[in-house]
Design an enzyme around this catalytic site. Sequence first.
Site, PDB file in Angstrom:
ATOM      1  N   PRO A 196       0.778  -1.252   0.000  1.00 27.01           N
ATOM      2  CA  PRO A 196       0.000   0.000   0.000  1.00 27.01           C
ATOM      3  C   PRO A 196       0.806   1.296   0.000  1.00 27.01           C
ATOM      4  O   PRO A 196       0.806   2.060   0.968  1.00 27.01           O
ATOM      5  CB  PRO A 196      -0.812  -0.135   1.294  1.00 27.01           C
ATOM      6  CG  PRO A 196       0.087  -0.903   2.204  1.00 27.01           C
ATOM      7  CD  PRO A 196       0.820  -1.880   1.325  1.00 27.01           C
ATOM      8  N   CYS A 197       1.429   1.605  -1.123  1.00 30.11           N
ATOM      9  CA  CYS A 197       2.160   2.863  -1.213  1.00 30.11           C
ATOM     10  C   CYS A 197       1.212   4.067  -1.213  1.00 30.11           C
ATOM     11  O   CYS A 197       1.657   5.211  -1.035  1.00 30.11           O
ATOM     12  CB  CYS A 197       3.063   2.891  -2.446  1.00 30.11           C
ATOM     13  SG  CYS A 197       2.251   2.502  -3.990  1.00 30.11           S
TER      14      CYS A 197
END
Length: 353
Positions: free
Chosen positions: A318-319
């Site tokens: 989850p950037c």
Amino acid sequence: MVISNADKIREYYQALLTKDQKYVGIFYAGVKTTSVFCIATCRARKPKFENVEFFNTFKAALDAGYRPCKICKPTENANEAPIDVTKAVTLITENPKTKVSDTILKKHQISPEMVRRWFKKHYGITFQTYQRMYRINQAFQELKVKKNVINTAYNTGYESLSGFGYTYKKIIKNTPLESINQDIILINRLTTPLGPMFVCSTNQGICLLEFVDRRMLETEFEQLQKQLKMKIIFGDNNHIKQTKKEIEEYFQGKRQHFNIKLHTPGTDFQNNVWDCLKQIPYGKLTTYKQQAEKINNPQAIRAVASANGFNRVAIIVPCHRVIGSNGELMGYGGGLERKRWLIEHEKKYSNQN
């Protein structure tokens, strides 16, 4: 981009009023009074002419600040495979030994021309190329188990060994015998509320999950094939099936943690950064600076940001949960509006628990 041609605007507005199916995916209507955007067939009450503007892509509508309509679900339904395409793919999967020709498609009242156009637009290949890739993937998987080229050739519908060998080598880049100890990258497509995505997988796990309109996506494909020394072909496996299931649950607000196995080739530093990303809790945000501190390299803020940019597995790694130190949204391959949507989506469902 926003449509500025006056004739087109009138044409699209009329299509919106009449719910014209032919315009699905051709334009996206942004309603200024509600800040939502729709596809042509939306059942919602129609806006006044002066309160609507049109975009040529749903991403352009997102970038302009509009939210997907909850009634017509434009990012899903505009890119979902039409019934004829779904039927054609089913014919392939249920009859792997049979070449699905135009004659067979017509026999099932499926338009070959429409199927070809859809595959060319959404996959960049022809329907027949997709079909060959599917059959060769079936053969590849069978060879891994049985290792009998003759039986595999006939089991996948080929009438001659030479024809099988030629097609196999053209797609896999190796002969059937040479590829027994080889692996390949399978690619498939899924639909989400933020638009369609490509998912790639090896036998080890998922190696790519990206929105199909991501910039530099073709470069990512090339780099992935080079790093893993594998060829990308269209197909399916258990990792891809699990990804589709878990991503659907994520968008429904039912899943906050992923159990999907990953295969993420990269440098030690990049994998260290990506592992750090996976530790950010659902619904929470961090900064590039905090991320650098967490990997015990507080001076590497730019390097961390760069590594985030090289992340090929959106949402699962989850950037989108990383923002600037000033609280502003920064760099996201799928676009800042998607990043904002994902953050708000997680905030909404994390508050419900």
